[in-house]
Write an enzyme that holds these catalytic residues in place. Structure first.
Site: not given
Length: 238
Positions: A56, A84, A98, A190
């Site tokens: 993203d 992550y 987000d 997310r």
């Protein structure tokens, strides 16, 4: 004298680059930037360049870019394990899960303890089912889910199986929670933030995300867009 790192023949034969994607860039922005620089320098109208595994715009970190014949490896590269580091804000939600959208709901979070978080995260380890975010590129009847969402249309997304190998707390400073996640392809961090918030009887959304590893390549071993384009652009502009 400036020497370009790679020849046109090498790029066409195929190379794989691991790039640290800047904040605010789409994955396509990265591909377009390097391809444009190479095409200008080599005076080529077309050069096959693609990426494996979308990030993203509000995320940073490792993105895999392939050229030439190596674009045939994209599916295999996308299947690699990902790592992550994500920071969540507890006690609030947004429509996109987000910071792309403003906070739409607030919830109590003062009841949440570090011990509760540690116990809650255990339920997300292993094979789980995850409903993708409505603001995502998942296709529904040939259109992206975010196209429906941006028009205010309700859509129902199916839960998809995925694997979370590891998840741990890096920092707990209410209302912020930072976690490290090792997972399979197709995992939406997310959506994981949303689900963690729900499991804690609160809400949560993603305030920052960095992909720190793809397969065996970590962010410390990544190159940058500038390193791949500057030598070519410098020679063009001479």
């Amino acid at each position: 004298m400036i020497n370009v790192p790679f020849s046109l023949d090498e790029l066409k034969a195929g190379k794989v680059f691991y790039i640290n994607k800047p904040l605010g860039w789409t994955s396509f922005d990265v591909v377009n930037k390097v391809r444009s620089a190479w095409c200008k320098y080599f005076k080529e109208k077309k050069l096959k360049v693609g990426h494996a595994g979308t990030l993203d715009p509000l995320a940073t970190g490792v993105i895999v870019v392939c050229t030439g014949k190596c674009t045939k490896q994209i599916d295999a590269l996308q299947a690699h394990e990902k790592e992550y580091v994500a920071t969540l804000e507890l006690g609030a939600t947004t429509p996109s899960f987000d910071k792309e959208h403003e906070i739409d709901q607030r919830y109590p979070f003062e009841h949440i303890t570090r011990e509760q978080v540690d116990e809650t995260l255990k339920q997300f380890v292993g094979e789980i089912l995850q409903v993708p975010p409505v603001y995502s590129a998942v296709k529904i009847d040939g259109k992206r889910a975010y196209d429906y969402a941006r028009k205010g249309r309700d859509v129902e997304l199916r839960a998809k199986p995925l694997q979370i190998k590891e998840i741990e707390v890096i920092d707990f400073s209410l209302p912020l929670l930072t976690i490290r996640v090792v997972c399979s392809k197709g995992t939406y961090i997310r959506a994981l933030a949303r689900d963690i918030g729900n499991a804690l009887n609160s809400g949560a959304y993603l305030v920052s995300l960095e992909r720190t590893r793809v397969g065996d390549t970590s962010i410390e071993h990544c190159t940058t867009v500038e390193m791949l384009t500057t030598p070519y652009l410098s020679l063009i502009n001479k």
